[in-house]
Design an enzyme around this catalytic site. Structure first.
Site, mmCIF file in Angstrom:
data_model
loop_
_atom_site.group_PDB
_atom_site.id
_atom_site.type_symbol
_atom_site.label_atom_id
_atom_site.label_comp_id
_atom_site.label_asym_id
_atom_site.label_seq_id
_atom_site.Cartn_x
_atom_site.Cartn_y
_atom_site.Cartn_z
ATOM 1 N N TYR A 70 0.842 -1.195 0.000
ATOM 2 C CA TYR A 70 0.000 0.000 0.000
ATOM 3 C C TYR A 70 0.883 1.253 0.000
ATOM 4 O O TYR A 70 2.007 1.240 0.500
ATOM 5 C CB TYR A 70 -0.908 0.015 1.237
ATOM 6 C CG TYR A 70 -1.507 -1.325 1.557
ATOM 7 C CD1 TYR A 70 -2.694 -1.741 0.956
ATOM 8 C CD2 TYR A 70 -0.869 -2.208 2.430
ATOM 9 C CE1 TYR A 70 -3.245 -2.983 1.229
ATOM 10 C CE2 TYR A 70 -1.402 -3.452 2.709
ATOM 11 C CZ TYR A 70 -2.587 -3.838 2.111
ATOM 12 O OH TYR A 70 -3.118 -5.074 2.377
ATOM 13 N N ARG A 103 1.855 -4.934 -6.108
ATOM 14 C CA ARG A 103 0.445 -4.548 -6.174
ATOM 15 C C ARG A 103 0.125 -3.464 -5.147
ATOM 16 O O ARG A 103 0.547 -3.538 -3.991
ATOM 17 C CB ARG A 103 -0.454 -5.753 -5.899
ATOM 18 C CG ARG A 103 -1.935 -5.428 -6.103
ATOM 19 C CD ARG A 103 -2.782 -5.801 -4.900
ATOM 20 N NE ARG A 103 -2.423 -5.077 -3.682
ATOM 21 C CZ ARG A 103 -3.044 -5.226 -2.529
ATOM 22 N NH1 ARG A 103 -4.040 -6.078 -2.424
ATOM 23 N NH2 ARG A 103 -2.669 -4.536 -1.455
ATOM 24 N N GLU A 143 -5.022 -2.875 -8.238
ATOM 25 C CA GLU A 143 -6.125 -3.799 -8.003
ATOM 26 C C GLU A 143 -7.465 -3.092 -8.184
ATOM 27 O O GLU A 143 -7.656 -1.966 -7.714
ATOM 28 C CB GLU A 143 -6.034 -4.379 -6.594
ATOM 29 C CG GLU A 143 -7.126 -5.384 -6.292
ATOM 30 C CD GLU A 143 -6.865 -6.166 -5.024
ATOM 31 O OE1 GLU A 143 -7.849 -6.582 -4.371
ATOM 32 O OE2 GLU A 143 -5.685 -6.373 -4.681
ATOM 33 N N HIS A 145 -10.786 -2.347 -6.934
ATOM 34 C CA HIS A 145 -11.190 -2.437 -5.526
ATOM 35 C C HIS A 145 -12.094 -1.272 -5.168
ATOM 36 O O HIS A 145 -11.860 -0.144 -5.623
ATOM 37 C CB HIS A 145 -9.945 -2.410 -4.625
ATOM 38 C CG HIS A 145 -10.157 -2.983 -3.266
ATOM 39 N ND1 HIS A 145 -10.763 -2.271 -2.250
ATOM 40 C CD2 HIS A 145 -9.858 -4.194 -2.746
ATOM 41 C CE1 HIS A 145 -10.806 -3.017 -1.163
ATOM 42 N NE2 HIS A 145 -10.285 -4.199 -1.438
ATOM 43 N N ASP A 173 -9.817 -8.161 -9.641
ATOM 44 C CA ASP A 173 -10.572 -8.849 -8.603
ATOM 45 C C ASP A 173 -11.995 -9.019 -9.111
ATOM 46 O O ASP A 173 -12.737 -8.042 -9.249
ATOM 47 C CB ASP A 173 -10.547 -8.040 -7.301
ATOM 48 C CG ASP A 173 -11.186 -8.785 -6.141
ATOM 49 O OD1 ASP A 173 -12.378 -9.154 -6.266
ATOM 50 O OD2 ASP A 173 -10.518 -8.988 -5.114
ATOM 51 N N HIS A 176 -14.912 -7.732 -6.850
ATOM 52 C CA HIS A 176 -14.988 -6.278 -6.716
ATOM 53 C C HIS A 176 -15.379 -5.594 -8.025
ATOM 54 O O HIS A 176 -16.045 -4.553 -7.996
ATOM 55 C CB HIS A 176 -13.670 -5.731 -6.179
ATOM 56 C CG HIS A 176 -13.424 -6.077 -4.745
ATOM 57 N ND1 HIS A 176 -14.425 -6.093 -3.806
ATOM 58 C CD2 HIS A 176 -12.274 -6.428 -4.092
ATOM 59 C CE1 HIS A 176 -13.916 -6.437 -2.633
ATOM 60 N NE2 HIS A 176 -12.617 -6.637 -2.778
ATOM 61 N N HIS A 199 -7.609 -11.843 -8.604
ATOM 62 C CA HIS A 199 -7.973 -12.240 -7.247
ATOM 63 C C HIS A 199 -9.338 -12.904 -7.297
ATOM 64 O O HIS A 199 -10.236 -12.429 -7.994
ATOM 65 C CB HIS A 199 -8.016 -11.028 -6.303
ATOM 66 C CG HIS A 199 -6.704 -10.752 -5.646
ATOM 67 N ND1 HIS A 199 -6.504 -9.680 -4.799
ATOM 68 C CD2 HIS A 199 -5.512 -11.417 -5.687
ATOM 69 C CE1 HIS A 199 -5.251 -9.698 -4.361
ATOM 70 N NE2 HIS A 199 -4.638 -10.739 -4.892
ATOM 71 N N TYR A 218 -8.555 -6.879 8.559
ATOM 72 C CA TYR A 218 -7.390 -6.881 9.429
ATOM 73 C C TYR A 218 -7.734 -7.194 10.877
ATOM 74 O O TYR A 218 -6.877 -7.606 11.650
ATOM 75 C CB TYR A 218 -6.666 -5.540 9.357
ATOM 76 C CG TYR A 218 -6.261 -5.132 7.960
ATOM 77 C CD1 TYR A 218 -5.917 -6.083 7.006
ATOM 78 C CD2 TYR A 218 -6.236 -3.796 7.583
ATOM 79 C CE1 TYR A 218 -5.571 -5.717 5.719
ATOM 80 C CE2 TYR A 218 -5.881 -3.417 6.296
ATOM 81 C CZ TYR A 218 -5.549 -4.379 5.372
ATOM 82 O OH TYR A 218 -5.202 -4.006 4.091
ATOM 83 N N GLU A 256 -8.062 -15.472 -2.446
ATOM 84 C CA GLU A 256 -8.094 -14.642 -1.238
ATOM 85 C C GLU A 256 -9.126 -15.220 -0.274
ATOM 86 O O GLU A 256 -10.317 -15.254 -0.575
ATOM 87 C CB GLU A 256 -8.481 -13.205 -1.589
ATOM 88 C CG GLU A 256 -7.355 -12.373 -2.120
ATOM 89 C CD GLU A 256 -7.686 -10.897 -2.036
ATOM 90 O OE1 GLU A 256 -6.885 -10.143 -1.476
ATOM 91 O OE2 GLU A 256 -8.755 -10.490 -2.531
#
Length: 287
Positions: A70, A103, A143, A145, A173, A176, A199, A218, A256
């Site tokens: 990130y 990524r 990605e 997202h 993805d 998404h 993904h 998380y 994932e």
């Protein structure tokens, strides 16, 4: 199609990287997508063990297809020196783990939420990152997202056109992009020239999509209800896998999984994917 597991799936498990290598090999994975948090921790704590781990990984015919990390692309207060430090770290991590793909997300706000200045800031930073990574033989992967500038097919295509650099690629993805309002296969067809990775994950119904928001993913105590195997959710992954098999796609897809019992789940998914991919009757795209 090649499949990888994601180390982020084991973020709340007490498991070594070497154990993941052995498990991935036994289960039939071709690679391990390395979460940036884990990559940094491995370098910091197990510096001397990385080389023998990579030797073992390659001896099994496996690889690290991508490091997922990130960076604050929309933060006006983020100094360019901080982004350069992040870039330097990516280059070092990619070298250590012998991968060429980094990524990231396209910011932390949806495409309909940003103003022109924020959009231009993100595009400018993406272009510069792409240029500098390319000079080091690396590829920047965005990605698709929610709550990022790549939250719809149209906005993702706009980013690609405006950055206009061959080192900028897409991690598609499927869930998404469906969430963003596009048919997954039609989105793949539109993005195919830029897609380097996929993904795959699924959910029971649209009302539960929020379980994939980062703060919930998380959190060790976040709800996991609604996270289901690929064959059981709202996105038709049998259709997708059959189409990709017919299209003879030479890309890697990461599974994932953010729910419980990742070892059991991933083993079952690989068995299902092998069965779908080997079926003699393929999916045909309707006119």
């Amino acid at each position: 199609m090649r499949y990888s597991l994601c180390t982020i799936s084991f973020r709340h498990e007490l498991v070594s990287f070497e154990h993941l290598i052995e498990y991935a090999h036994r289960t039939g994975f071709s690679g391990i997508e390395l979460w940036g948090v884990h990559a940094r921790a491995l370098v910091h704590t197990f510096h001397s063990q990385i080389e023998p781990w990579m030797v073992k990984l390659k001896s099994y015919g496996m690889q690290i297809p991508m490091i997922s990390d990130y960076v604050g692309l929309l933060d006006n207060l983020q100094p360019s020196s901080a982004i350069q430090m992040k870039l330097k770290e990516w280059i070092e991590l990619a070298c250590r783990f012998e991968t060429s793909h980094i990524r990231i997300f396209a910011g932390h706000m949806g495409s309909s939420q940003v103003d022109d200045e924020q959009w231009e800031l993100c595009i400018d930073r993406l272009r510069k990152l792409s240029e500098e990574l390319s000079e080091n033989g690396l590829t920047l992967v965005l990605e698709t997202h929610p709550n990022t500038l790549a939250d719809t097919l149209d906005s993702t295509l706009r980013i690609l056109r405006e950055v206009d650099h061959p080192a900028l690629r897409i991690n598609l993805d499927f869930l998404h992009i469906w969430e963003g309002g596009s048919d997954p296969i039609e989105a793949y067809q539109a993005l195919k020239p830029w897609v380097s990775h996929f993904h795959m994950k699924n959910v029971t119904n649209p009302e539960q999509l929020s379980i994939f928001h980062p703060h919930n993913v998380y959190s060790p105590s976040g709800p996991r209800e609604g996270m289901v195997p690929l064959k059981e959710g709202i996105v038709d992954f049998e259709r997708i896998v059959a189409y990709l098999s017919d299209d003879d796609v030479d890309s890697c897809a990461s599974l994932e999984w953010f729910g419980k019992e990742p070892f059991q789940y991933l083993s079952g998914e690989m068995e299902w994917l092998r069965n779908v991919s080997n079926r003699p009757t393929r999916y045909e795209v309707s006119g």
